[in-house]
Design a protein around this motif. Structure first.
Motif, PDB file in Angstrom:
ATOM      1  N   MET A 130       0.845  -1.171   0.000  1.00  0.00           N
ATOM      2  CA  MET A 130       0.000   0.000   0.000  1.00  0.00           C
ATOM      3  C   MET A 130       0.888   1.230   0.000  1.00  0.00           C
ATOM      4  N   GLY A 131       0.444   2.261  -0.677  1.00  0.00           N
ATOM      5  CA  GLY A 131       1.248   3.459  -0.754  1.00  0.00           C
ATOM      6  C   GLY A 131       0.439   4.711  -0.479  1.00  0.00           C
ATOM      7  N   LEU A 132       1.168   5.772  -0.230  1.00  0.00           N
ATOM      8  CA  LEU A 132       0.566   7.065   0.026  1.00  0.00           C
ATOM      9  C   LEU A 132       1.082   8.008  -1.043  1.00  0.00           C
ATOM     10  N   SER A 133       0.180   8.702  -1.737  1.00  0.00           N
ATOM     11  CA  SER A 133       0.598   9.587  -2.809  1.00  0.00           C
ATOM     12  C   SER A 133      -0.199  10.884  -2.764  1.00  0.00           C
ATOM     13  N   LYS A 134       0.283  11.867  -3.538  1.00  0.00           N
ATOM     14  CA  LYS A 134      -0.408  13.157  -3.620  1.00  0.00           C
ATOM     15  C   LYS A 134      -0.261  13.683  -5.039  1.00  0.00           C
ATOM     16  N   LEU A 135      -1.044  14.704  -5.375  1.00  0.00           N
ATOM     17  CA  LEU A 135      -0.996  15.337  -6.676  1.00  0.00           C
ATOM     18  C   LEU A 135       0.315  16.115  -6.806  1.00  0.00           C
ATOM     19  N   SER A 136       0.964  16.004  -7.972  1.00  0.00           N
ATOM     20  CA  SER A 136       2.254  16.672  -8.148  1.00  0.00           C
ATOM     21  C   SER A 136       2.088  18.188  -8.138  1.00  0.00           C
ATOM     22  N   GLU A 137       3.165  18.892  -7.825  1.00  0.00           N
ATOM     23  CA  GLU A 137       3.145  20.356  -7.763  1.00  0.00           C
ATOM     24  C   GLU A 137       2.826  20.948  -9.135  1.00  0.00           C
ATOM     25  N   GLU A 138       3.346  20.338 -10.182  1.00  0.00           N
ATOM     26  CA  GLU A 138       3.100  20.818 -11.542  1.00  0.00           C
ATOM     27  C   GLU A 138       1.609  20.780 -11.871  1.00  0.00           C
ATOM     28  N   CYS A 139       0.943  19.702 -11.475  1.00  0.00           N
ATOM     29  CA  CYS A 139      -0.495  19.576 -11.732  1.00  0.00           C
ATOM     30  C   CYS A 139      -1.311  20.508 -10.832  1.00  0.00           C
ATOM     31  N   LYS A 140      -0.851  20.724  -9.609  1.00  0.00           N
ATOM     32  CA  LYS A 140      -1.565  21.626  -8.703  1.00  0.00           C
ATOM     33  C   LYS A 140      -1.616  23.052  -9.252  1.00  0.00           C
ATOM     34  N   ASN A 141      -0.531  23.491  -9.913  1.00  0.00           N
ATOM     35  CA  ASN A 141      -0.432  24.841 -10.434  1.00  0.00           C
ATOM     36  C   ASN A 141      -1.073  25.007 -11.816  1.00  0.00           C
ATOM     37  N   CYS A 142      -1.476  23.930 -12.430  1.00  0.00           N
ATOM     38  CA  CYS A 142      -2.061  23.971 -13.773  1.00  0.00           C
ATOM     39  C   CYS A 142      -3.493  24.528 -13.715  1.00  0.00           C
ATOM     40  N   PRO A 143      -3.888  25.403 -14.679  1.00  0.00           N
ATOM     41  CA  PRO A 143      -5.247  25.944 -14.664  1.00  0.00           C
ATOM     42  C   PRO A 143      -6.304  24.912 -15.060  1.00  0.00           C
ATOM     43  N   PHE A 144      -5.915  23.800 -15.667  1.00  0.00           N
ATOM     44  CA  PHE A 144      -6.858  22.782 -16.120  1.00  0.00           C
ATOM     45  C   PHE A 144      -6.908  21.572 -15.186  1.00  0.00           C
ATOM     46  N   VAL A 145      -6.503  21.740 -13.955  1.00  0.00           N
ATOM     47  CA  VAL A 145      -6.391  20.622 -13.027  1.00  0.00           C
ATOM     48  C   VAL A 145      -7.734  19.921 -12.790  1.00  0.00           C
ATOM     49  N   SER A 146      -8.832  20.641 -12.823  1.00  0.00           N
ATOM     50  CA  SER A 146     -10.130  20.007 -12.552  1.00  0.00           C
ATOM     51  C   SER A 146     -10.632  19.208 -13.745  1.00  0.00           C
ATOM     52  N   ARG A 147     -10.220  19.560 -14.976  1.00  0.00           N
ATOM     53  CA  ARG A 147     -10.716  18.875 -16.173  1.00  0.00           C
ATOM     54  C   ARG A 147      -9.718  17.871 -16.748  1.00  0.00           C
ATOM     55  N   CYS A 148      -8.494  17.925 -16.335  1.00  0.00           N
ATOM     56  CA  CYS A 148      -7.435  17.083 -16.908  1.00  0.00           C
ATOM     57  C   CYS A 148      -7.624  15.617 -16.531  1.00  0.00           C
ATOM     58  N   LYS A 149      -7.359  14.747 -17.490  1.00  0.00           N
ATOM     59  CA  LYS A 149      -7.451  13.304 -17.240  1.00  0.00           C
ATOM     60  C   LYS A 149      -6.081  12.642 -17.189  1.00  0.00           C
ATOM     61  N   HIS A 150      -5.031  13.464 -17.204  1.00  0.00           N
ATOM     62  CA  HIS A 150      -3.665  12.927 -17.181  1.00  0.00           C
ATOM     63  C   HIS A 150      -2.898  13.504 -15.994  1.00  0.00           C
ATOM     64  N   LYS A 151      -3.480  13.404 -14.856  1.00  0.00           N
ATOM     65  CA  LYS A 151      -2.842  13.952 -13.656  1.00  0.00           C
ATOM     66  C   LYS A 151      -1.651  13.091 -13.248  1.00  0.00           C
ATOM     67  N   ARG A 152      -0.651  13.746 -12.679  1.00  0.00           N
ATOM     68  CA  ARG A 152       0.538  13.041 -12.205  1.00  0.00           C
ATOM     69  C   ARG A 152       0.518  12.994 -10.690  1.00  0.00           C
ATOM     70  N   MET A 153       0.837  11.837 -10.164  1.00  0.00           N
ATOM     71  CA  MET A 153       0.870  11.643  -8.722  1.00  0.00           C
ATOM     72  C   MET A 153       2.323  11.454  -8.283  1.00  0.00           C
ATOM     73  N   GLU A 154       2.609  11.877  -7.063  1.00  0.00           N
ATOM     74  CA  GLU A 154       3.933  11.700  -6.475  1.00  0.00           C
ATOM     75  C   GLU A 154       3.816  10.749  -5.287  1.00  0.00           C
ATOM     76  N   ALA A 155       4.719   9.801  -5.237  1.00  0.00           N
ATOM     77  CA  ALA A 155       4.720   8.853  -4.121  1.00  0.00           C
ATOM     78  C   ALA A 155       5.350   9.514  -2.907  1.00  0.00           C
ATOM     79  N   LEU A 156       4.680   9.397  -1.777  1.00  0.00           N
ATOM     80  CA  LEU A 156       5.207   9.964  -0.531  1.00  0.00           C
ATOM     81  C   LEU A 156       5.837   8.892   0.336  1.00  0.00           C
ATOM     82  N   ALA A 157       5.161   7.776   0.473  1.00  0.00           N
ATOM     83  CA  ALA A 157       5.666   6.718   1.346  1.00  0.00           C
ATOM     84  C   ALA A 157       4.945   5.424   1.016  1.00  0.00           C
ATOM     85  N   TYR A 158       5.521   4.359   1.483  1.00  0.00           N
ATOM     86  CA  TYR A 158       4.879   3.055   1.377  1.00  0.00           C
ATOM     87  C   TYR A 158       4.560   2.569   2.778  1.00  0.00           C
TER      88      TYR A 158
END
Length: 90
Positions: free
Chosen positions: A1-29
């Motif tokens: 099992m892992g813990l992840s969050k939305l990448s900083e690049e995607c957070k700052n993007c104006p299309f974050v709510s409509r985008c279907k290609h979001k990038r996730m960053e792994a924080l921990a396992y």
């Protein structure tokens, strides 16, 4: 099992709510002892499979012999359908 969050690049993007290609960053396992134990052990179901086969006792030359039921069925079907040119159980 892992813990992840939305990448900083995607957070700052104006299309974050409509985008279907979001990038996730792994924080921990997160490791759980039960999950790891189940993954490390071999499957006991596969090890016990030959023991679970149904047996039956038949008479061979006047001697009772234990055989597997599925093997007998396979032999019967191969003899029944041998004249049709089918390759059953081979």
């Amino acid at each position: 099992m892992g813990l992840s969050k939305l990448s900083e690049e995607c957070k700052n993007c104006p299309f974050v709510s409509r985008c279907k290609h979001k990038r996730m960053e792994a924080l921990a396992y997160m490791t759980e002892t039960q999950v790891l134990a189940n993954a490390a052990d071999p499957s006991f179901e596969n090890l016990a499979a030959p023991l679970l086969r149904e047996t039956m006792t038949i008479m061979v030359n006047g001697t009772p012999t234990k055989v597997y039921k599925d093997e007998i069925e396979k032999q019967i079907y191969s003899q029944l359908y041998s004249g049709l040119g089918l390759k059953l159980g081979s």
